[in-house]
Design an enzyme around this catalytic site. Structure first.
Site, PDB file in Angstrom:
ATOM      1  N   PHE A  20       0.818  -1.210   0.000  1.00 54.09           N
ATOM      2  CA  PHE A  20       0.000   0.000   0.000  1.00 54.09           C
ATOM      3  C   PHE A  20       0.853   1.261   0.000  1.00 54.09           C
ATOM      4  O   PHE A  20       2.030   1.228   0.346  1.00 54.09           O
ATOM      5  CB  PHE A  20      -0.906   0.010   1.232  1.00 54.09           C
ATOM      6  N   CYS A  21       0.245   2.369  -0.383  1.00 52.04           N
ATOM      7  CA  CYS A  21       0.893   3.680  -0.386  1.00 52.04           C
ATOM      8  C   CYS A  21       1.549   3.935   0.966  1.00 52.04           C
ATOM      9  O   CYS A  21       0.881   3.777   1.977  1.00 52.04           O
ATOM     10  CB  CYS A  21      -0.139   4.764  -0.681  1.00 52.04           C
TER      11      CYS A  21
END
Lengths: 83, 138
Positions: A20-21
């Site tokens: 994820f970011c």
């Protein structure tokens, strides 16, 4: 796919799918640091943030985004290390 | 003006510590230095062993905590402290403990997680923050 035919072969593929970011961006930065000038890196990311973050960082850091391609469920970024 | 992002970390709940790790990573990625000041519950969250054991969540969202926890586990999101460690390994991230809180709790530098660099007064933090471009309170 005409676009991929002209894309240089990557020196290394970083598969950051499922991360994820800002995971994929951090993975790219790590890989760029280990790479040599002229190397071509390919990053695979399924994170929505990468779509904007990676091109922005590549430009800011003075490298070149050679290609960006949508695949099934992820995006492929091809980056040329320029400095 | 130094390209610096400063954060006052007041909160000690996991839902707020995630943004600390994530924003620090983003800042380092964009070539910024990061200046973190831990105070009150934010400092409590960095006592030795706490980053690994802390499961506190904002009470306002208590009913959502199990769902969030499960979603993050399924997605294999790294613990927030790992994100902060990664950012520190990759760039210039300084983590300062607030001297006032440390004194109140009778804590010294060695009582904190090794990611904490030093115990400093608020004056030093503010003067470092003043030289930077971005300061946030979490």
């Amino acid at each position: 796919m005409a676009a991929t035919e002209v894309t240089p072969l990557p020196t290394r593929v970083v598969d950051a799918r499922g991360s994820f970011c800002p995971g994929p961006l951090m993975a790219l930065i790590g890989a760029i640091r280990e790479a040599k000038v002229g190397d071509v890196l390919e990053v695979w990311s399924s994170d929505q943030g990468s779509r904007r973050d990676i091109p922005f960082w590549v430009n800011k850091a003075g490298h070149e985004l050679v290609a960006l391609a949508d695949e099934a469920g992820y995006t492929r970024f091809v980056i040329l290390k320029k400095r | 003006m130094p390209n610096r992002l400063s954060m006052v970390v007041f909160s000690g709940t996991v839902d707020r510590l995630y943004p600390v790790g994530i924003i620090a990573s983003g800042a380092v990625a964009m070539g910024m230095e990061v200046n973190v000041f831990l105070t009150f519950w934010g400092l409590e969250a960095f006592r030795k062993g706490r980053p690994e054991s802390n499961q506190k969540m904002d009470m306002n969202y208590a009913e959502m905590a199990p769902m969030m926890g499960q979603a993050m586990m399924q997605a294999k999101v790294p613990p927030w402290i790992e994100l902060l460690k990664q950012a520190k390994a990759m760039g210039n991230v300084k983590v300062h403990a607030c001297a006032m809180t440390a004194d109140l709790l009778h804590l010294k530098k060695e009582d904190f997680d090794p990611i904490v660099d030093d115990v400093v007064g608020v004056g030093e933090f503010v003067s470092e923050a003043r030289d930077g471009e971005v300061t946030m309170f979490i």
